[in-house]
Design a protein around this motif. Structure first.
Motif, PDB file in Angstrom:
ATOM      1  N   THR A 194       0.745  -1.179   0.059  1.00  0.00           N
ATOM      2  CA  THR A 194      -0.034  -0.017   0.131  1.00  0.00           C
ATOM      3  C   THR A 194       1.044   1.320  -0.019  1.00  0.00           C
ATOM      4  N   GLY A 195       2.022   1.240   0.256  1.00  0.00           N
ATOM      5  CA  GLY A 195       3.048   2.201   0.117  1.00  0.00           C
ATOM      6  C   GLY A 195       3.486   3.013  -1.142  1.00  0.00           C
ATOM      7  N   PHE A 196       4.316   3.839  -1.072  1.00  0.00           N
ATOM      8  CA  PHE A 196       4.879   4.803  -2.171  1.00  0.00           C
ATOM      9  C   PHE A 196       5.307   3.688  -3.491  1.00  0.00           C
ATOM     10  N   ILE A 197       6.135   2.683  -2.870  1.00  0.00           N
ATOM     11  CA  ILE A 197       6.998   1.860  -4.025  1.00  0.00           C
ATOM     12  C   ILE A 197       6.115   0.721  -4.248  1.00  0.00           C
ATOM     13  N   THR A 204      -1.234  -6.932   4.257  1.00  0.00           N
ATOM     14  CA  THR A 204      -1.389  -5.499   4.977  1.00  0.00           C
ATOM     15  C   THR A 204      -1.821  -5.741   6.497  1.00  0.00           C
ATOM     16  N   ARG A 205      -1.536  -4.490   7.065  1.00  0.00           N
ATOM     17  CA  ARG A 205      -2.121  -4.578   8.397  1.00  0.00           C
ATOM     18  C   ARG A 205      -3.478  -4.022   8.315  1.00  0.00           C
ATOM     19  N   LYS A 211      -7.558   0.003   4.574  1.00  0.00           N
ATOM     20  CA  LYS A 211      -6.752   0.832   3.914  1.00  0.00           C
ATOM     21  C   LYS A 211      -6.389   0.357   2.181  1.00  0.00           C
ATOM     22  N   LEU A 218       8.400  -5.062   1.550  1.00  0.00           N
ATOM     23  CA  LEU A 218       8.769  -3.470   1.393  1.00  0.00           C
ATOM     24  C   LEU A 218       8.355  -3.061   2.691  1.00  0.00           C
ATOM     25  N   GLY A 267       7.778  -1.464   6.487  1.00  0.00           N
ATOM     26  CA  GLY A 267       8.328  -0.798   7.747  1.00  0.00           C
ATOM     27  C   GLY A 267       7.841   0.628   7.817  1.00  0.00           C
ATOM     28  N   GLU A 281      10.561   1.545  16.801  1.00  0.00           N
ATOM     29  CA  GLU A 281       9.691   1.123  15.822  1.00  0.00           C
ATOM     30  C   GLU A 281      10.048   0.966  14.387  1.00  0.00           C
ATOM     31  N   ARG A 319      10.387  -3.418  10.766  1.00  0.00           N
ATOM     32  CA  ARG A 319      11.208  -4.053   9.585  1.00  0.00           C
ATOM     33  C   ARG A 319      11.462  -5.530  10.021  1.00  0.00           C
ATOM     34  N   ILE A 327      17.984   0.051  -1.304  1.00  0.00           N
ATOM     35  CA  ILE A 327      17.423   0.936  -2.100  1.00  0.00           C
ATOM     36  C   ILE A 327      17.972   2.365  -1.789  1.00  0.00           C
ATOM     37  N   GLY A 328      18.255   3.231  -2.657  1.00  0.00           N
ATOM     38  CA  GLY A 328      18.714   4.656  -2.534  1.00  0.00           C
ATOM     39  C   GLY A 328      17.214   5.456  -2.462  1.00  0.00           C
ATOM     40  N   VAL A 385      14.174   7.220  -3.307  1.00  0.00           N
ATOM     41  CA  VAL A 385      13.333   6.706  -4.454  1.00  0.00           C
ATOM     42  C   VAL A 385      12.872   8.064  -4.885  1.00  0.00           C
TER      43      VAL A 385
HETATM   44  P1  NDP Z   1       5.963   3.588   2.505  1.00  0.00           P
HETATM   45  O1  NDP Z   1       6.389   4.381   3.845  1.00  0.00           O
HETATM   46  O2  NDP Z   1       5.278   4.337   1.420  1.00  0.00           O
HETATM   47  O3  NDP Z   1       5.218   2.144   3.006  1.00  0.00           O
HETATM   48  C1  NDP Z   1       5.492   1.342   3.848  1.00  0.00           C
HETATM   49  C2  NDP Z   1       4.459   0.355   3.992  1.00  0.00           C
HETATM   50  O4  NDP Z   1       4.867  -0.478   5.061  1.00  0.00           O
HETATM   51  C3  NDP Z   1       3.151   0.981   4.155  1.00  0.00           C
HETATM   52  O5  NDP Z   1       2.334   0.861   3.060  1.00  0.00           O
HETATM   53  C4  NDP Z   1       2.688  -0.100   5.204  1.00  0.00           C
HETATM   54  O6  NDP Z   1       1.551  -0.985   4.920  1.00  0.00           O
HETATM   55  C5  NDP Z   1       3.853  -0.710   5.975  1.00  0.00           C
HETATM   56  N1  NDP Z   1       4.098  -0.224   7.442  1.00  0.00           N
HETATM   57  C6  NDP Z   1       4.084   1.293   7.790  1.00  0.00           C
HETATM   58  N2  NDP Z   1       4.316   1.322   8.981  1.00  0.00           N
HETATM   59  C7  NDP Z   1       4.507  -0.133   9.468  1.00  0.00           C
HETATM   60  C8  NDP Z   1       4.893  -0.631  10.780  1.00  0.00           C
HETATM   61  N3  NDP Z   1       4.806   0.191  11.776  1.00  0.00           N
HETATM   62  N4  NDP Z   1       4.752  -2.118  10.759  1.00  0.00           N
HETATM   63  C9  NDP Z   1       4.558  -2.739   9.702  1.00  0.00           C
HETATM   64  N5  NDP Z   1       4.343  -2.368   8.551  1.00  0.00           N
HETATM   65  C10 NDP Z   1       4.150  -0.782   8.361  1.00  0.00           C
HETATM   66  O7  NDP Z   1       7.373   3.177   2.007  1.00  0.00           O
HETATM   67  P2  NDP Z   1       8.094   3.074   0.587  1.00  0.00           P
HETATM   68  O8  NDP Z   1       7.166   2.455  -0.459  1.00  0.00           O
HETATM   69  O9  NDP Z   1       8.681   4.338   0.427  1.00  0.00           O
HETATM   70  O10 NDP Z   1       9.447   2.172   0.884  1.00  0.00           O
HETATM   71  C11 NDP Z   1       9.042   0.815   0.881  1.00  0.00           C
HETATM   72  C12 NDP Z   1      10.533   0.196   1.688  1.00  0.00           C
HETATM   73  O11 NDP Z   1      11.697   0.399   0.965  1.00  0.00           O
HETATM   74  C13 NDP Z   1      10.389   0.532   2.982  1.00  0.00           C
HETATM   75  O12 NDP Z   1      10.751  -0.472   4.049  1.00  0.00           O
HETATM   76  C14 NDP Z   1      11.413   1.514   3.041  1.00  0.00           C
HETATM   77  O13 NDP Z   1      12.450   1.788   4.192  1.00  0.00           O
HETATM   78  C15 NDP Z   1      12.315   1.153   1.729  1.00  0.00           C
HETATM   79  N6  NDP Z   1      13.072   2.321   1.381  1.00  0.00           N
HETATM   80  C16 NDP Z   1      12.471   3.159   0.645  1.00  0.00           C
HETATM   81  C17 NDP Z   1      13.147   4.125   0.243  1.00  0.00           C
HETATM   82  C18 NDP Z   1      12.605   5.568  -0.332  1.00  0.00           C
HETATM   83  O14 NDP Z   1      13.252   6.534  -0.848  1.00  0.00           O
HETATM   84  N7  NDP Z   1      11.097   5.574  -0.431  1.00  0.00           N
HETATM   85  C19 NDP Z   1      14.517   4.456   0.189  1.00  0.00           C
HETATM   86  C20 NDP Z   1      15.176   3.302   0.954  1.00  0.00           C
HETATM   87  C21 NDP Z   1      14.376   2.001   1.338  1.00  0.00           C
HETATM   88  P3  NDP Z   1       0.192  -1.500   5.289  1.00  0.00           P
HETATM   89  O15 NDP Z   1      -0.229  -0.308   5.959  1.00  0.00           O
HETATM   90  O16 NDP Z   1      -0.393  -1.950   4.243  1.00  0.00           O
HETATM   91  O17 NDP Z   1       0.496  -2.484   6.350  1.00  0.00           O
END
Ligand code: NDP
Length: 307
Positions: free
Chosen positions: A9-12, A31-32, A36, A70, A72, A86, A91, A167-168, A170
Motif C-alpha cells: 500500500t506504500g509509495f513503491i 497488509t495491516r 486501507k 517492502l 516498515g 519501531e 522491519r 534502495i537509495g 526513491v
Molecule cells: P511507505 O512508507 O510508502 O510504505 C511502507 C508500507 O509499510 C506501508 O504502506 C505499510 O503497509 C507498511 N508499514 C508502515 N508502518 C508499518 C509498521 N509500523 N509495521 C509494519 N508495517 C508498516 O514506504 P516506501 O514505499 O517508500 O518504501 C518501501 C520500503 O523501501 C520501506 O521498507 C523503506 O524503508 C524502503 N526504502 C524506501 C526508500 C524511499 O526513498 N522511499 C529508500 C530506501 C529504502 P500497510 O499499512 O499496508 O501494512
C-alpha cells in the motif's frame, strides 16, 4: 506468477502492484489494514487482487511463487526513542514473519523467490568513499537497522532465491522524500542544502519498480543488489537541477532546519548521504530508463499527481 507483497500500500509497493497487475500476474496484498488497502486498490479497478490481513498471510504466501517484502514504518519522521525502536522493529517483525511463513510452507506450495527491501543506509555516510555491494556496513543507527533487517531476510531457506535490494532515495512525484522536498524548494528558491558536497544516491521510482520486477522474474538476480541509479550526484548538483527544472533560481540556500521540519531526523539520509553505485545491476544487464538526475527530475515534475 502469483506474488504476495508486504508494504504494497506504500509509495513503491503500490506502483509495483500496478505494474504486476498490468502484466496479468496474480497479486496478494499483505497488509495491516484491509480497509486501507481496499481504498488504494478498489475492487472495481483491481478485480481479482487478494487483500489479506496478518492472520491470512499464511494462505497467501503458501500459494505464491514469489514474495516481495517492502513493509516498515517510514523513516522520515521525528525520531523519538519509541519511533527509532519501531523503525527497526517494524522491519524485523514483518521480515521475520514472512521468512517464517515461507520456511514453513510445504515444499509443493513454497515460494521460489523472496525479494526483500533494505536501504543504502547500510553503508553509513561519507563524502569521499564509493560504496558497492561488496562494501562493509557503516556504524550508525541506520546501518544497524539495515544489517538486522537483512539478517532476518537471510534466514530464508537456501532453496528460496533471495534478492536483497539496497534502495537509495526513491524519486517520484506522489511519495518519498522528493514529494516532501518540492514545497520547501518552492519556498526557498531551491538553493543548496548544507555544504552541498554530500552525495545523493537516488533512483527514479519507475526504475526501482522495474528492478524489483526483474528480481522477481529473473533467476540471475540473487544476493545483494544496489537499487540506485548509475549516476549519484552531490546534493548541490541535485538542487541545481531541481531548481532549474522547477524554473526557480538556485541561489537561496535551503536551511537544514526546513528540511528537518518535513523529513524529521530522516532528513539525515539526504543531508549526510553516501555515494552508492549499482555494480550488480549493471553486471546483470539491467537497463535504467533514467540514469541521469536531470532527466529523472524533468520526467517526475512533468507528471500529474494521481490521487
Ligand atoms: P511507505 O512508507 O510508502 O510504505 C511502507 C508500507 O509499510 C506501508 O504502506 C505499510 O503497509 C507498511 N508499514 C508502515 N508502518 C508499518 C509498521 N509500523 N509495521 C509494519 N508495517 C508498516 O514506504 P516506501 O514505499 O517508500 O518504501 C518501501 C520500503 O523501501 C520501506 O521498507 C523503506 O524503508 C524502503 N526504502 C524506501 C526508500 C524511499 O526513498 N522511499 C529508500 C530506501 C529504502 P500497510 O499499512 O499496508 O501494512
Amino acid at each position: 506468477m502469483t506474488v504476495s507483497i508486504t508494504g504494497a500500500t506504500g509509495f513503491i509497493g503500490s506502483k509495483l502492484v500496478q505494474r504486476l497487475y498490468e502484466d496479468n500476474h496474480s497479486i496478494c496484498v499483505l497488509t495491516r489494514s484491509k480497509s486501507k488497502a481496499e481504498s488504494i486498490f478498489p475492487v472495481k479497478e483491481y478485480p481479482g487482487i487478494v487483500i489479506a490481513e496478518e492472520p491470512q498471510w499464511k494462505d497467501c504466501i503458501q500459494g505464491s511463487t514469489g514474495v516481495v517484502n517492502l513493509a516498515g514504518l517510514p523513516i522520515s519522521t521525528r525520531w523519538s526513542p519509541e519511533i527509532k525502536k519501531e523503525i527497526k522493529q517494524s522491519r524485523i517483525r514483518v521480515t521475520s514473519k514472512v521468512v517464517d511463513l515461507i520456511n514453513k510452507s510445504p515444499s509443493d506450495a513454497r515460494p521460489r523467490v523472496l525479494v526483500s527491501a533494505t536501504a543504502v543506509g547500510y553503508y553509513g555516510t561519507s563524502e569521499t568513499q564509493v560504496f558497492d555491494e561488496q562494501s562493509p556496513s557503516g556504524s550508525d543507527y541506520l546501518a544497524e537497522v539495515c544489517r538486522e533487517w537483512e539478517g532476518k531476510a537471510l534466514g530464508v531457506d537456501k532453496d528460496v532465491r533471495l534478492a536483497l535490494i539496497r534502495i537509495g532515495v526513491v524519486l517520484g512525484k506522489d511519495g518519498g522524500a522528493l514529494a516532501k522536498m518540492i514545497p520547501i524548494f518552492m519556498m526557498f528558491a531551491g538553493g543548496p542544502l548544507g555544504s552541498g558536497k554530500q552525495w545523493f544516491s537516488w533512483i527514479h521510482v519507475d526504475d526501482l519498480v522495474n528492478l524489483l520486477y526483474e528480481a522477481l522474474l529473473n533467476p540471475s538476480y540473487k544476493g545483494v543488489i544496489n537499487g540506485t541509479s548509475p549516476n549519484p550526484v552531490r546534493l548541490a548538483e541535485m538542487c541545481e537541477h531541481l531548481g532549474s527544472v522547477m524554473g526557480r533560481p538556485s541561489w537561496l540556500p535551503v536551511p537544514d532546519l526546513a528540511l528537518k521540519a518535513v523529513l524529521g531526523e530522516g532528513a539525515t539520509v539526504v543531508l549526510e548521504g553516501q555515494r552508492v553505485v549499482p555494480v550488480r545491476a549493471k553486471e546483470l544487464g539491467f537497463s535504467f530508463k533514467y540514469p541521469y538526475i536531470k532527466e529523472a527530475l524533468k520526467a517526475i515534475l512533468a507528471q500529474k499527481v494521481v490521487t
